[in-house]
Design an enzyme around this catalytic site. Structure first.
Site, PDB file in Angstrom:
ATOM      1  N   GLU A 186       0.791  -1.233   0.000  1.00  0.00           N
ATOM      2  CA  GLU A 186       0.000   0.000   0.000  1.00  0.00           C
ATOM      3  C   GLU A 186       0.828   1.290   0.000  1.00  0.00           C
ATOM      4  O   GLU A 186       0.883   2.008   1.013  1.00  0.00           O
ATOM      5  CB  GLU A 186      -0.974  -0.004   1.177  1.00  0.00           C
ATOM      6  CG  GLU A 186      -1.938  -1.172   1.134  1.00  0.00           C
ATOM      7  CD  GLU A 186      -3.062  -1.066   2.155  1.00  0.00           C
ATOM      8  OE1 GLU A 186      -2.989  -0.208   3.051  1.00  0.00           O
ATOM      9  OE2 GLU A 186      -4.028  -1.840   2.050  1.00  0.00           O
ATOM     10  N   GLU A 215      -6.114  -7.988  -0.241  1.00  0.00           N
ATOM     11  CA  GLU A 215      -6.755  -7.740   1.055  1.00  0.00           C
ATOM     12  C   GLU A 215      -8.193  -7.326   0.831  1.00  0.00           C
ATOM     13  O   GLU A 215      -8.475  -6.487  -0.028  1.00  0.00           O
ATOM     14  CB  GLU A 215      -6.083  -6.585   1.825  1.00  0.00           C
ATOM     15  CG  GLU A 215      -4.804  -6.929   2.511  1.00  0.00           C
ATOM     16  CD  GLU A 215      -4.221  -5.744   3.292  1.00  0.00           C
ATOM     17  OE1 GLU A 215      -4.977  -4.873   3.762  1.00  0.00           O
ATOM     18  OE2 GLU A 215      -2.991  -5.703   3.422  1.00  0.00           O
TER      19      GLU A 215
END
Ligand code: FCB
Length: 439
Positions: free
Chosen positions: A167, A350
């Site tokens: 991320e 995710e």
């Protein structure tokens, strides 16, 4: 409620994800100090100033945790290595105990038929590197490359996949512009540099991993569906700007070698000199692309300094994070990712929700989580039917864990963790997934 394994194309992979600092227990095994330890030790940053010193004690209970993955019929375990556990000073000396730990962990996965999906960096920057400016310092690309080399030399022959950085948006914007994560900065120059250097470090690490013979290399970005808060042109522009720095900056850098035009007037002056020349490194070819997705945001203008916009509360049902449940956003991003990455295999790396779980009579009835997973898996199936090359779906998270600035309050696990006794109790969602994923 949940779709079954057989509802997906043959070979579709199901997994669960965790990260080092959130579960391992950083006080154990000779790990060095990280910027999350000092951020958490500073009042006002983290709920009750909680840190990852003990977390889920995965460092000692990893065998039991791998058994849970195997028992849940998962194919893949997405885990991360802590830089400060492997190299306590961030550079130089290696901590043999740290490398041994990950070595045992990877062997433990293989023994249980689990594919090891490594993320090298999931946010715990070694403090000595933070002292040198951390992600603001261009040298981090080289430091990170050296770390990648050490991990590749030890684990590389047994990994199923590897991705350098989890991320980039959180490493860059959330941590240097909003200040919500370590190092807690709020500075546009720091942000622009961190965002660019994250990509440079990514590309550098991909080069290192590739030369070391590590196979199946990818990148993992997070996405948040940005919708205008109302029908005005100002709200449309606000949502578009949000989408630019959140959703398009990194994927556009990785696959097109450019940054979104609408960001440049405010952002370009703060980027490091010569940034355009780094795309040769940043665009290192990848084998797959991973999407992390949780929610959408309604964005409207606020006035004030750039970016002069903010979140407006939306009407949809929300998770315990206050995040609206919006599976259509995942469908949108699967298509968007393909616009950038073409026929490269995509993975949802995710997806999941925090719920106010209560342990009663030895179980947790998290019907809300089962519904959330079912709705997002349905969005995946829709995208697959439309031709999107989605090859797998990984839940966040295997265990309740340290949810960063929200401490241990927010429970994302398929498995409940009692943070006093550290006892693990599979929730109803775990049992439902195990049944759905039976081979
Ligand atoms: C993601 C992070 C993960 C966890 C979830 C809820 O942004 O990768 O560590 O915090 O959100």
């Amino acid at each position: 409620m949940l779709p079954k394994r057989s509802d997906f194309p043959p070979g579709f992979l199901f997994g669960a994800a965790t990260s080092a600092y959130q579960i391992e227990g950083h006080a154990f095994g000779g790990a060095g100090s990280t910027h999350w330890d000092t951020f958490a030790a500073t009042p006002g940053n983290v709920v009750r100033a909680e840190n990852g010193a003990r977390a889920c004690d995965h460092y000692h209970r990893w065998g039991e945790d791998l058994d849970l993955l195997q028992g849940g019929n998962f194919d893949v375990y997405r885990f991360s290595t802590s830089w400060a556990r492997v190299m306590p000073e961030g550079r130089g000396a290696v901590n043999p105990e740290g490398l041994d730990f990950y070595d045992r962990l990877v062997d433990g996965m293989l023994e249980r038929g689990l594919k090891p999906a490594l993320t090298l960096y999931h946010w715990e920057l070694p403090s000595p590197l933070a002292d040198l400016g951390g992600w603001r310092n261009r040298d981090i690309a080289g430091w990170f490359g050296d770390f990648a080399q050490v991990v590749a030399a030890r684990l590389g022959d047994r990994l199923w996949s590897a991705a350098p950085i989890n991320e980039p948006w959180c490493v860059g914007w959330l941590s240097h512009f909003l200040g919500h994560h370590a190092p807690g900065m709020r500075d546009i120059r720091a942000t622009a540099r961190a965002m660019h250097h994250v990509l440079l470090a990514h590309g550098t690490a991909i080069g290192v991993l590739r030369s070391a013979g590590v196979k199946n290399l990818g990148a993992v970005c997070n996405f948040e569906y940005a919708q205008p808060a109302d029908a005005s042109p100002e709200a449309a522009a606000a949502a578009r700007l949000y989408d630019a720095y959140y959703n398009r900056f990194f994927i556009s850098g990785l696959f097109r070698g450019e940054y979104p035009a609408e960001l440049m007037p405010a952002f370009a002056p703060h980027l490091p000199e010569g940034w355009q020349d780094d795309f040769a490194t940043i665009r290192a070819p990848l084998d797959w692309f991973g999407l992390n997705y949780y929610t959408r945001k309604l964005i409207g203008p606020t006035g004030g300094p750039w970016p002069a916009h903010g979140e407006v509360e939306g009407p949809l049902p929300k998770t315990d994070m206050g995040w609206e449940i919006y599976p259509e956003g995942l469908h949108h991003f699967l298509h968007m990712a393909r616009d950038y990455s073409g026929e490269l295999p995509l993975f949802v790396t995710e997806n999941g929700m925090a719920a106010p779980d209560r342990l009663a009579a030895g179980t947790v009835h998290d019907a809300d989580r089962i519904a959330y997973l079912a709705a997002h898996l349905a969005a995946c199936r829709r995208a697959i039917a439309e031709g999107v090359p989605l090859h797998g779906y990984f839940c966040w998270s295997l265990l309740d864990n340290y949810e960063w600035s929200l401490g241990y309050d927010k429970r994302f696990g398929l498995v409940h963790v009692d943070f006093e006794t550290l006892r693990r109790t599979p929730k109803a969602s775990y049992h439902a997934l195990a049944a759905a994923l039976q081979r």
